[in-house]
Design a protein around this motif. Structure first.
Motif, mmCIF file in Angstrom:
data_model
loop_
_atom_site.group_PDB
_atom_site.id
_atom_site.type_symbol
_atom_site.label_atom_id
_atom_site.label_comp_id
_atom_site.label_asym_id
_atom_site.label_seq_id
_atom_site.Cartn_x
_atom_site.Cartn_y
_atom_site.Cartn_z
ATOM 1 N N ALA A 19 0.835 -1.208 0.000
ATOM 2 C CA ALA A 19 0.000 0.000 0.000
ATOM 3 C C ALA A 19 0.867 1.254 0.000
ATOM 4 N N ILE A 20 1.919 1.255 0.801
ATOM 5 C CA ILE A 20 2.825 2.417 0.841
ATOM 6 C C ILE A 20 3.489 2.607 -0.521
ATOM 7 N N ASP A 21 3.929 1.515 -1.124
ATOM 8 C CA ASP A 21 4.566 1.580 -2.438
ATOM 9 C C ASP A 21 3.598 2.141 -3.478
ATOM 10 N N PHE A 22 2.348 1.707 -3.422
ATOM 11 C CA PHE A 22 1.343 2.188 -4.368
ATOM 12 C C PHE A 22 1.086 3.681 -4.173
ATOM 13 N N LEU A 23 1.024 4.130 -2.917
ATOM 14 C CA LEU A 23 0.819 5.556 -2.647
ATOM 15 C C LEU A 23 1.994 6.388 -3.171
ATOM 16 N N LYS A 24 3.210 5.874 -3.031
ATOM 17 C CA LYS A 24 4.382 6.574 -3.582
ATOM 18 C C LYS A 24 4.265 6.693 -5.103
ATOM 19 N N PHE A 25 3.812 5.606 -5.735
ATOM 20 C CA PHE A 25 3.642 5.609 -7.187
ATOM 21 C C PHE A 25 2.610 6.660 -7.599
ATOM 22 N N LEU A 26 1.481 6.720 -6.863
ATOM 23 C CA LEU A 26 0.449 7.712 -7.190
ATOM 24 C C LEU A 26 0.982 9.128 -7.034
ATOM 25 N N ARG A 27 1.765 9.358 -5.978
ATOM 26 C CA ARG A 27 2.318 10.694 -5.752
ATOM 27 C C ARG A 27 3.268 11.083 -6.892
ATOM 28 N N GLU A 28 4.067 10.124 -7.331
ATOM 29 C CA GLU A 28 4.988 10.395 -8.437
ATOM 30 C C GLU A 28 4.226 10.698 -9.726
ATOM 31 N N GLU A 29 3.138 9.956 -9.974
ATOM 32 C CA GLU A 29 2.314 10.226 -11.155
ATOM 33 C C GLU A 29 1.749 11.638 -11.099
ATOM 34 N N LYS A 30 1.293 12.052 -9.922
ATOM 35 C CA LYS A 30 0.734 13.391 -9.760
ATOM 36 C C LYS A 30 1.806 14.448 -10.018
ATOM 37 N N ARG A 31 3.009 14.184 -9.530
ATOM 38 C CA ARG A 31 4.096 15.141 -9.742
ATOM 39 C C ARG A 31 4.448 15.264 -11.220
ATOM 40 N N MET A 32 4.375 14.143 -11.941
ATOM 41 C CA MET A 32 4.754 14.173 -13.354
ATOM 42 C C MET A 32 3.787 15.022 -14.174
ATOM 43 N N GLU A 33 2.603 15.298 -13.641
ATOM 44 C CA GLU A 33 1.679 16.171 -14.344
ATOM 45 C C GLU A 33 2.198 17.607 -14.380
ATOM 46 N N ASN A 34 3.054 17.954 -13.423
ATOM 47 C CA ASN A 34 3.669 19.282 -13.399
ATOM 48 C C ASN A 34 4.763 19.314 -14.469
ATOM 49 N N PRO A 35 4.628 20.156 -15.482
ATOM 50 C CA PRO A 35 5.604 20.117 -16.589
ATOM 51 C C PRO A 35 7.019 20.464 -16.152
ATOM 52 N N PHE A 36 7.176 21.328 -15.148
ATOM 53 C CA PHE A 36 8.525 21.694 -14.712
ATOM 54 C C PHE A 36 9.214 20.520 -14.032
ATOM 55 N N TYR A 37 8.442 19.794 -13.224
ATOM 56 C CA TYR A 37 9.018 18.622 -12.550
ATOM 57 C C TYR A 37 9.367 17.547 -13.578
ATOM 58 N N ALA A 38 8.470 17.331 -14.536
ATOM 59 C CA ALA A 38 8.720 16.319 -15.561
ATOM 60 C C ALA A 38 9.973 16.667 -16.357
ATOM 61 N N LEU A 39 10.138 17.940 -16.676
ATOM 62 C CA LEU A 39 11.310 18.376 -17.420
ATOM 63 C C LEU A 39 12.588 18.126 -16.617
ATOM 64 N N ARG A 40 12.519 18.411 -15.316
ATOM 65 C CA ARG A 40 13.689 18.207 -14.456
ATOM 66 C C ARG A 40 14.048 16.727 -14.381
ATOM 67 N N VAL A 41 13.030 15.868 -14.290
ATOM 68 C CA VAL A 41 13.283 14.428 -14.235
ATOM 69 C C VAL A 41 13.910 13.955 -15.542
ATOM 70 N N ARG A 42 13.361 14.406 -16.680
ATOM 71 C CA ARG A 42 13.916 13.987 -17.977
ATOM 72 C C ARG A 42 15.345 14.486 -18.146
ATOM 73 N N LYS A 43 15.605 15.714 -17.690
ATOM 74 C CA LYS A 43 16.952 16.268 -17.788
ATOM 75 C C LYS A 43 17.930 15.430 -16.961
ATOM 76 N N TYR A 44 17.501 15.057 -15.746
ATOM 77 C CA TYR A 44 18.355 14.237 -14.894
ATOM 78 C C TYR A 44 18.610 12.872 -15.525
ATOM 79 N N GLU A 45 17.565 12.271 -16.103
ATOM 80 C CA GLU A 45 17.742 10.977 -16.763
ATOM 81 C C GLU A 45 18.722 11.083 -17.929
#
Length: 69
Positions: A19-45
């Motif tokens: 359940a904790i792992d699933f909640l972390k996944f949901l939070r990450e999905e929500k964050r990825m909706e933010n274009p600035f955060y998504a851009l930062r993640v892609r840049k880091y990758e």
């Protein structure tokens, strides 16, 4: 009796962990909706990928140099 309690605790722990792992996944999905955060993640990758390529190239050139001697 002890085995039954231990196995129940193990099962409950597994469910809580999932359940904790699933909640972390949901939070990450929500964050990825933010274009600035998504851009930062892609840049880091991309940076991680470039470092891996550079490291691989450095290792190959070192191997080449060592075989030439």
């Amino acid at each position: 009796m002890v085995v039954a309690v231990a196995s129940m605790l193990l099962i409950v722990g597994g469910v809580v962990w999932a359940a904790i792992d699933f909640l972390k996944f949901l939070r990450e999905e929500k964050r990825m909706e933010n274009p600035f955060y998504a851009l930062r993640v892609r840049k880091y990758e991309a940076v991680v990928k470039m470092r891996a390529i550079t490291r691989e190239h450095r290792n190959r050139s070192t191997q080449y140099r060592n075989t030439r001697r």
